[in-house]
Design a protein around this motif. Structure first.
Motif, PDB file in Angstrom:
ATOM      1  N   MET A   1      17.629  37.800   4.856  1.00  0.00           N
ATOM      2  CA  MET A   1      18.961  38.425   4.602  1.00  0.00           C
ATOM      3  C   MET A   1      18.712  39.759   5.049  1.00  0.00           C
ATOM      4  O   MET A   1      17.845  40.617   4.582  1.00  0.00           O
ATOM      5  CB  MET A   1      19.325  38.405   2.890  1.00  0.00           C
ATOM      6  CG  MET A   1      20.281  39.487   2.569  1.00  0.00           C
ATOM      7  SD  MET A   1      21.876  39.511   3.473  1.00  0.00           S
ATOM      8  CE  MET A   1      22.432  37.778   3.334  1.00  0.00           C
ATOM      9  N   LEU A   2      19.443  40.060   5.860  1.00  0.00           N
ATOM     10  CA  LEU A   2      19.530  41.603   6.396  1.00  0.00           C
ATOM     11  C   LEU A   2      20.883  42.204   6.129  1.00  0.00           C
ATOM     12  O   LEU A   2      21.900  41.901   6.326  1.00  0.00           O
ATOM     13  CB  LEU A   2      19.588  41.460   8.015  1.00  0.00           C
ATOM     14  CG  LEU A   2      19.746  42.786   8.885  1.00  0.00           C
ATOM     15  CD1 LEU A   2      18.746  43.895   8.362  1.00  0.00           C
ATOM     16  CD2 LEU A   2      19.437  42.677  10.119  1.00  0.00           C
ATOM     17  N   LEU A   3      20.900  43.382   5.366  1.00  0.00           N
ATOM     18  CA  LEU A   3      22.185  44.098   5.015  1.00  0.00           C
ATOM     19  C   LEU A   3      22.074  45.288   5.592  1.00  0.00           C
ATOM     20  O   LEU A   3      21.292  46.287   5.182  1.00  0.00           O
ATOM     21  CB  LEU A   3      21.918  44.118   3.384  1.00  0.00           C
ATOM     22  CG  LEU A   3      23.155  44.960   2.763  1.00  0.00           C
ATOM     23  CD1 LEU A   3      24.448  44.460   3.127  1.00  0.00           C
ATOM     24  CD2 LEU A   3      22.864  44.851   1.252  1.00  0.00           C
ATOM     25  N   ASP A   4      23.043  45.277   6.460  1.00  0.00           N
ATOM     26  CA  ASP A   4      23.189  46.705   7.579  1.00  0.00           C
ATOM     27  C   ASP A   4      24.525  46.812   7.940  1.00  0.00           C
ATOM     28  O   ASP A   4      25.002  45.662   8.465  1.00  0.00           O
ATOM     29  CB  ASP A   4      22.131  46.804   8.383  1.00  0.00           C
ATOM     30  CG  ASP A   4      22.225  48.426   9.109  1.00  0.00           C
ATOM     31  OD1 ASP A   4      23.035  49.003   9.390  1.00  0.00           O
ATOM     32  OD2 ASP A   4      20.959  48.866   9.047  1.00  0.00           O
ATOM     33  N   ASP A   5      25.376  47.803   7.925  1.00  0.00           N
ATOM     34  CA  ASP A   5      26.477  47.682   8.293  1.00  0.00           C
ATOM     35  C   ASP A   5      26.933  48.352   9.759  1.00  0.00           C
ATOM     36  O   ASP A   5      27.904  48.040  10.399  1.00  0.00           O
ATOM     37  CB  ASP A   5      27.436  48.864   7.510  1.00  0.00           C
ATOM     38  CG  ASP A   5      26.974  50.505   7.992  1.00  0.00           C
ATOM     39  OD1 ASP A   5      25.715  50.605   7.853  1.00  0.00           O
ATOM     40  OD2 ASP A   5      27.786  51.422   7.806  1.00  0.00           O
ATOM     41  N   ASP A   6      25.626  48.342  10.378  1.00  0.00           N
ATOM     42  CA  ASP A   6      25.755  48.656  11.985  1.00  0.00           C
ATOM     43  C   ASP A   6      25.569  47.469  12.729  1.00  0.00           C
ATOM     44  O   ASP A   6      24.308  46.982  12.691  1.00  0.00           O
ATOM     45  CB  ASP A   6      24.782  49.707  12.155  1.00  0.00           C
ATOM     46  CG  ASP A   6      24.731  50.357  13.606  1.00  0.00           C
ATOM     47  OD1 ASP A   6      25.056  49.488  14.683  1.00  0.00           O
ATOM     48  OD2 ASP A   6      24.384  51.465  13.888  1.00  0.00           O
ATOM     49  N   ALA A   7      26.367  47.065  13.359  1.00  0.00           N
ATOM     50  CA  ALA A   7      26.332  45.693  14.180  1.00  0.00           C
ATOM     51  C   ALA A   7      25.029  45.639  15.223  1.00  0.00           C
ATOM     52  O   ALA A   7      24.536  44.753  15.509  1.00  0.00           O
ATOM     53  CB  ALA A   7      27.753  45.391  14.737  1.00  0.00           C
ATOM     54  N   SER A   8      25.222  46.792  15.678  1.00  0.00           N
ATOM     55  CA  SER A   8      23.827  47.018  16.880  1.00  0.00           C
ATOM     56  C   SER A   8      22.666  46.860  16.427  1.00  0.00           C
ATOM     57  O   SER A   8      21.838  46.311  16.851  1.00  0.00           O
ATOM     58  CB  SER A   8      24.329  48.175  17.676  1.00  0.00           C
ATOM     59  OG  SER A   8      24.159  49.267  16.865  1.00  0.00           O
ATOM     60  N   ALA A  45      14.394  40.295   1.535  1.00  0.00           N
ATOM     61  CA  ALA A  45      15.684  41.139   2.027  1.00  0.00           C
ATOM     62  C   ALA A  45      15.282  42.430   2.714  1.00  0.00           C
ATOM     63  O   ALA A  45      14.416  43.069   2.190  1.00  0.00           O
ATOM     64  CB  ALA A  45      16.373  41.330   0.505  1.00  0.00           C
ATOM     65  N   ILE A  46      16.262  42.616   3.658  1.00  0.00           N
ATOM     66  CA  ILE A  46      15.941  43.952   4.578  1.00  0.00           C
ATOM     67  C   ILE A  46      17.278  44.747   4.224  1.00  0.00           C
ATOM     68  O   ILE A  46      18.209  44.313   4.738  1.00  0.00           O
ATOM     69  CB  ILE A  46      15.612  43.592   5.850  1.00  0.00           C
ATOM     70  CG1 ILE A  46      14.461  42.774   6.021  1.00  0.00           C
ATOM     71  CG2 ILE A  46      15.401  45.129   6.535  1.00  0.00           C
ATOM     72  CD1 ILE A  46      14.132  42.190   7.347  1.00  0.00           C
ATOM     73  N   VAL A  47      17.127  45.748   3.814  1.00  0.00           N
ATOM     74  CA  VAL A  47      18.314  46.580   3.144  1.00  0.00           C
ATOM     75  C   VAL A  47      18.405  47.939   3.882  1.00  0.00           C
ATOM     76  O   VAL A  47      17.413  48.756   3.430  1.00  0.00           O
ATOM     77  CB  VAL A  47      18.470  46.484   1.664  1.00  0.00           C
ATOM     78  CG1 VAL A  47      19.691  47.356   1.200  1.00  0.00           C
ATOM     79  CG2 VAL A  47      18.481  45.083   0.994  1.00  0.00           C
ATOM     80  N   ASP A  48      19.493  48.285   4.522  1.00  0.00           N
ATOM     81  CA  ASP A  48      19.924  49.611   4.852  1.00  0.00           C
ATOM     82  C   ASP A  48      20.228  50.374   3.421  1.00  0.00           C
ATOM     83  O   ASP A  48      21.038  49.884   2.925  1.00  0.00           O
ATOM     84  CB  ASP A  48      20.782  49.490   5.849  1.00  0.00           C
ATOM     85  CG  ASP A  48      21.161  51.141   6.352  1.00  0.00           C
ATOM     86  OD1 ASP A  48      20.224  51.995   6.311  1.00  0.00           O
ATOM     87  OD2 ASP A  48      22.200  51.390   7.134  1.00  0.00           O
ATOM     88  N   VAL A  73      12.542  44.870   1.735  1.00  0.00           N
ATOM     89  CA  VAL A  73      12.290  46.180   2.691  1.00  0.00           C
ATOM     90  C   VAL A  73      13.503  47.126   2.699  1.00  0.00           C
ATOM     91  O   VAL A  73      14.628  46.534   3.142  1.00  0.00           O
ATOM     92  CB  VAL A  73      11.949  45.738   4.036  1.00  0.00           C
ATOM     93  CG1 VAL A  73      11.758  46.906   5.256  1.00  0.00           C
ATOM     94  CG2 VAL A  73      10.535  44.993   4.144  1.00  0.00           C
ATOM     95  N   ALA A  74      13.417  48.359   2.159  1.00  0.00           N
ATOM     96  CA  ALA A  74      14.427  49.257   2.269  1.00  0.00           C
ATOM     97  C   ALA A  74      14.183  50.006   3.692  1.00  0.00           C
ATOM     98  O   ALA A  74      13.093  50.406   4.185  1.00  0.00           O
ATOM     99  CB  ALA A  74      14.554  50.236   1.019  1.00  0.00           C
TER     100      ALA A  74
END
Length: 138
Positions: A1-8, A45-48, A73-74
Motif C-alpha cells: 500500500m502506497l499512500l501519497d497525494d502526488d500522482a507523479s 505500507a509506505i506513507v507520505d 515506511v514513512a
C-alpha cells in the motif's frame, strides 16, 4: 500500500517497485488507504507524512492500531531548517507514532529498497537512530 497525494510520486514509486516484482496499490487520501488496508492483505505500507485531510502521522497511528504487525515506511520531502527545537523532526514523530522506517524525499531506488528490506526484516520499534544518508529507522 502506497499512500501519497502526488500522482507523479506514486507513478515513479510504482515503476521502481515493479522492476523488483512488487505490486503496488496506491491511495491519495488516508481514508482511502485505510479502507484498502481493511479490504486486502498487504506486506508493507509506505506513507507520505504530508497528505491532505487526515495527515500521514495520524494515518500511521491508525494503521498501527488496525494492523499492529505491518511494517510502515514513512516518507517526506519536508526538511526543517536548523532549529533549537529537535522535537520537530517529522520522521522521528512518524516513528514515535508507529512507523518502522523513515526516509527523506528525494531518495534513490536503492534507498527505497533498503528501507523496504529493513522494514520487512521485522526490526522491533526502538528509539529512532540516524541511518545512512537521509534515512531514519527503528
Amino acid at each position: 500500500m502506497l499512500l501519497d497525494d502526488d500522482a507523479s510520486v506514486c507513478a515513479a514509486l510504482q515503476a521502481i517497485l515493479a522492476t523488483q516484482g512488487i505490486e503496488v496499490v496506491t491511495a491519495s487520501r488516508a481514508h482511502a488507504g485505510l479502507h484498502a488496508l481493511k479490504q486486502s492483505s498487504f506486506d508493507i505500507a509506505i506513507v507520505d507524512i504530508f497528505i491532505p485531510g487526515m495527515g500521514g502521522l495520524d494515518a500511521i497511528q491508525m494503521i498501527r492500531q488496525l494492523l499492529p504487525s505491518i511494517p510502515i515506511v514513512a516518507m517526506t520531502g519536508f526538511r526543517l531548517r536548523p532549529s533549537r527545537n529537535p522535537s520537530m523532526d517529522f520522521l522521528q514523530l512518524a516513528i514515535q507514532r508507529g512507523a518502522t522506517y523513515g526516509i527523506l524525499k528525494p531518495f534513490s531506488p536503492n534507498q527505497l529498497s533498503h528501507a523496504i528490506r529493513e522494514s520487512l526484516a521485522g526490526h522491533s520499534p526502538v528509539q529512532p537512530t540516524p541511518a545512512p544518508e537521509a534515512e531514519y529507522r527503528t
